[in-house]
Design a protein around this motif. Structure first.
Motif, mmCIF file in Angstrom:
data_model
loop_
_atom_site.group_PDB
_atom_site.id
_atom_site.type_symbol
_atom_site.label_atom_id
_atom_site.label_comp_id
_atom_site.label_asym_id
_atom_site.label_seq_id
_atom_site.Cartn_x
_atom_site.Cartn_y
_atom_site.Cartn_z
ATOM 1 N N ARG A 208 9.293 0.155 4.337
ATOM 2 C CA ARG A 208 9.261 0.503 2.913
ATOM 3 C C ARG A 208 9.122 2.011 2.762
ATOM 4 N NH1 ARG A 208 4.959 1.354 -0.719
ATOM 5 N NH2 ARG A 208 5.414 0.753 -2.874
ATOM 6 N N ALA A 209 9.764 2.575 1.756
ATOM 7 C CA ALA A 209 9.541 3.983 1.450
ATOM 8 C C ALA A 209 8.078 4.167 1.073
ATOM 9 C CB ALA A 209 10.450 4.419 0.307
ATOM 10 N N HIS A 210 7.393 5.060 1.768
ATOM 11 C CA HIS A 210 5.973 5.264 1.516
ATOM 12 C C HIS A 210 5.699 6.758 1.490
ATOM 13 C CE1 HIS A 210 6.486 5.318 5.849
ATOM 14 N NE2 HIS A 210 5.326 5.922 5.978
ATOM 15 N N ARG A 211 4.453 7.123 1.268
ATOM 16 C CA ARG A 211 4.130 8.531 1.108
ATOM 17 C C ARG A 211 2.752 8.821 1.689
ATOM 18 N NH1 ARG A 211 0.445 9.154 -3.011
ATOM 19 N NH2 ARG A 211 0.184 7.397 -4.447
ATOM 20 N N LYS A 212 2.467 10.082 1.850
ATOM 21 C CA LYS A 212 1.147 10.500 2.290
ATOM 22 C C LYS A 212 0.158 10.325 1.144
ATOM 23 C CE LYS A 212 -1.389 14.546 3.970
ATOM 24 N NZ LYS A 212 -1.295 15.989 4.317
ATOM 25 N N ILE A 213 -0.956 9.696 1.422
ATOM 26 C CA ILE A 213 -2.009 9.574 0.411
ATOM 27 C C ILE A 213 -2.724 10.926 0.330
ATOM 28 C CG2 ILE A 213 -4.096 8.348 -0.273
ATOM 29 C CD1 ILE A 213 -1.490 6.702 -0.352
ATOM 30 N N GLU A 214 -2.853 11.431 -0.878
ATOM 31 C CA GLU A 214 -3.374 12.778 -1.071
ATOM 32 C C GLU A 214 -4.908 12.808 -1.036
ATOM 33 O OE1 GLU A 214 -1.474 15.357 -1.085
ATOM 34 O OE2 GLU A 214 0.394 14.190 -1.090
ATOM 35 N N GLU A 215 -5.440 13.980 -0.799
ATOM 36 C CA GLU A 215 -6.883 14.184 -0.790
ATOM 37 C C GLU A 215 -7.479 13.742 -2.130
ATOM 38 O OE1 GLU A 215 -10.116 17.834 -0.156
ATOM 39 O OE2 GLU A 215 -7.989 18.116 0.315
ATOM 40 N N ALA B 230 0.863 -1.181 0.000
ATOM 41 C CA ALA B 230 0.000 0.000 0.000
ATOM 42 C C ALA B 230 0.898 1.228 0.000
ATOM 43 C CB ALA B 230 -0.914 -0.003 1.222
ATOM 44 N N GLU B 231 0.597 2.177 -0.857
ATOM 45 C CA GLU B 231 1.452 3.358 -1.006
ATOM 46 C C GLU B 231 1.592 4.147 0.295
ATOM 47 O OE1 GLU B 231 3.284 4.620 -3.809
ATOM 48 O OE2 GLU B 231 3.020 2.481 -4.197
ATOM 49 N N GLY B 232 0.594 4.083 1.162
ATOM 50 C CA GLY B 232 0.636 4.857 2.393
ATOM 51 C C GLY B 232 1.206 4.129 3.590
ATOM 52 N N SER B 233 1.638 2.878 3.415
ATOM 53 C CA SER B 233 2.059 2.048 4.543
ATOM 54 C C SER B 233 3.567 1.786 4.534
ATOM 55 C CB SER B 233 1.331 0.701 4.510
ATOM 56 O OG SER B 233 1.857 -0.182 5.486
ATOM 57 N N PRO B 234 4.220 1.841 5.698
ATOM 58 C CA PRO B 234 5.637 1.491 5.778
ATOM 59 C C PRO B 234 5.891 -0.011 5.723
ATOM 60 C CG PRO B 234 4.820 2.026 7.967
ATOM 61 C CD PRO B 234 3.702 2.327 7.013
ATOM 62 N N GLU B 235 4.825 -0.822 5.783
ATOM 63 C CA GLU B 235 5.012 -2.268 5.673
ATOM 64 C C GLU B 235 5.582 -2.620 4.299
ATOM 65 O OE1 GLU B 235 4.743 -4.705 7.942
ATOM 66 O OE2 GLU B 235 4.319 -3.133 9.403
ATOM 67 N N SER B 236 6.524 -3.546 4.262
ATOM 68 C CA SER B 236 7.169 -3.918 2.997
ATOM 69 C C SER B 236 6.162 -4.458 1.998
ATOM 70 C CB SER B 236 8.280 -4.935 3.247
ATOM 71 O OG SER B 236 7.797 -6.025 4.014
ATOM 72 N N TYR B 237 5.127 -5.109 2.482
ATOM 73 C CA TYR B 237 3.985 -5.507 1.660
ATOM 74 C C TYR B 237 2.834 -5.837 2.597
ATOM 75 C CZ TYR B 237 5.636 -10.275 2.718
ATOM 76 O OH TYR B 237 6.058 -11.422 3.358
ATOM 77 N N ILE B 238 1.593 -5.739 2.082
ATOM 78 C CA ILE B 238 0.423 -6.018 2.917
ATOM 79 C C ILE B 238 -0.401 -7.194 2.385
ATOM 80 C CG2 ILE B 238 0.286 -3.663 3.790
ATOM 81 C CD1 ILE B 238 -2.157 -3.281 1.907
ATOM 82 N N VAL B 239 -0.148 -7.596 1.128
ATOM 83 C CA VAL B 239 -0.807 -8.768 0.545
ATOM 84 C C VAL B 239 0.245 -9.562 -0.217
ATOM 85 C CG1 VAL B 239 -2.535 -9.624 -1.094
ATOM 86 C CG2 VAL B 239 -3.054 -7.628 0.326
ATOM 87 N N ARG B 240 0.250 -10.863 -0.027
ATOM 88 C CA ARG B 240 1.080 -11.756 -0.837
ATOM 89 C C ARG B 240 0.161 -12.678 -1.629
ATOM 90 N NH1 ARG B 240 4.639 -16.647 1.520
ATOM 91 N NH2 ARG B 240 2.675 -17.714 1.081
ATOM 92 N N ILE B 241 0.395 -12.768 -2.934
ATOM 93 C CA ILE B 241 -0.399 -13.633 -3.805
ATOM 94 C C ILE B 241 0.502 -14.743 -4.336
ATOM 95 C CG2 ILE B 241 -1.849 -13.760 -5.859
ATOM 96 C CD1 ILE B 241 -3.025 -12.022 -3.676
ATOM 97 N N ARG B 242 0.052 -15.979 -4.203
ATOM 98 C CA ARG B 242 0.823 -17.130 -4.673
ATOM 99 C C ARG B 242 -0.035 -17.984 -5.599
ATOM 100 N NH1 ARG B 242 1.412 -22.399 -3.052
ATOM 101 N NH2 ARG B 242 0.080 -22.076 -1.227
#
Length: 312
Positions: A127-134, A46-58
């Motif tokens: 993870r490099a992330h950013r503020k989600i804009e309005e 997720a662009e707004g999250s510092p987590e390296s990933y939030i969903v893994r698909i296999r």
């Protein structure tokens, strides 16, 4: 005072037969970004999250919930938890080790009382992330995960005993009794919920949006894109969060939400809400009625991964 073993929810991992459609849905419609790929496994952030990933698909012939991942404070906490679970008879899947997934870290996996794989980790690189804009209608982070259980009382007790989860609220029905337990591992109303269901399976995963406007824009984008809506838009009473539920291409229920309640834990007392009252399910009265047909959409398929550890 609380004594939580976990700090927060990290990610959810799914195995699916239709891998390409799943990736297309999450990246082109749902609003996640590819953080890495390794053969038939893709990590989505997720662009707004510092987590390296939030969903893994296999990619796999069988659909299943591979695992749910939680963070702990540090490597010492990982080792202490693994030792304590082993002594307590919980089936640990391998010793703690360095992780080879995006962000690295140190952790291990275990089976819960119904056979789901749970991963815990520490020292994962942000993870490099950013503020989600309005007006930007993409997920900020993974909010919570809900699982179906044939014996929810035992599953709730397992997470309370071993990890210090606290019950925030309970949903009940006059004919069916207690049906869902909302559980927290920090001051957010819930990061996990346990629902009474016909078989163990994923009920839904929920993604936090920036605010009401972004949540509604995302809901509208799904509707215009022809994604099957199950329930919503509306606002729950338990947790006070908004909801719009959709089916992904492999039949998993996914939710857009926002404004999940943050509790004053020292003064909070769990409620038992009667969800036959329409205002409990949806305070706004804007969602389609919750009935047995809507509920069945989130029963999901029988999970074939119980007590079977997914590939690393």
């Amino acid at each position: 005072m609380t004594d939580y073993a976990f700090t927060h929810l990290r990610h959810v991992a799914l195995a699916v037969p239709d891998y390409e459609k799943q990736l297309s849905f999450y990246t082109e419609q749902w609003g996640l970004s590819v953080a890495g790929s390794d053969g038939d496994v893709t990590y989505l952030a997720a662009e707004g999250s510092p987590e390296s990933y939030i969903v893994r698909i296999r990619k796999d012939a069988d659909k299943r919930l591979d695992l749910i991942s939680y963070g702990v404070a540090d490597a010492d906490a990982v080792d202490a938890l693994a030792e304590r679970l082993g002594r307590g008879g919980v089936q640990v899947v391998g010793e703690p080790r360095d992780l080879q997934t995006p962000g690295g870290g140190y952790g291990f996996r275990f089976f819960d009382n119904e056979g789901r794989t749970i991963e815990v980790s520490a020292d994962v690189a942000p993870r490099a992330h950013r503020k989600i804009e309005e007006g930007e209608s993409i997920p900020v982070k993974l909010s919570h995960v809900v699982v179906n259980s044939t014996d929810p009382e035992s599953t709730v007790a397992f997470y309370e005993k071993n990890f210090g989860f606290q019950v925030s609220d309970i949903l009940m029905h006059p004919r069916m009794g207690k049906m869902m337990w909302f559980m927290r591992t920090n001051n957010w109303h819930h990061s996990m919920a346990i629902a009474r269901g016909p078989h163990p399976a994923l009920h839904h995963a929920s993604f936090e949006m920036r605010g009401i406007d972004e949540y509604m824009r995302g809901t509208g984008r799904m509707l215009r894109g022809g994604v099957e809506k199950i329930w919503g838009p509306g606002r729950h009473q338990a947790g006070n969060n908004t909801f719009s539920y959709f089916l992904d291409p492999n039949g998993n229920t996914m939710e857009y939400t926002t404004e999940l309640e943050v509790l004053e834990e020292d003064t909070w007392h769990p409620h038992v809400y009667d969800f036959s009252d329409p205002a409990v399910s949806d305070q706004w009265g804007t969602a389609n009625a919750m009935d047995e047909f809507v509920a069945a959409k989130s029963f999901n398929d029988v999970d074939k991964g119980l007590f079977v550890a997914p590939p690393v």
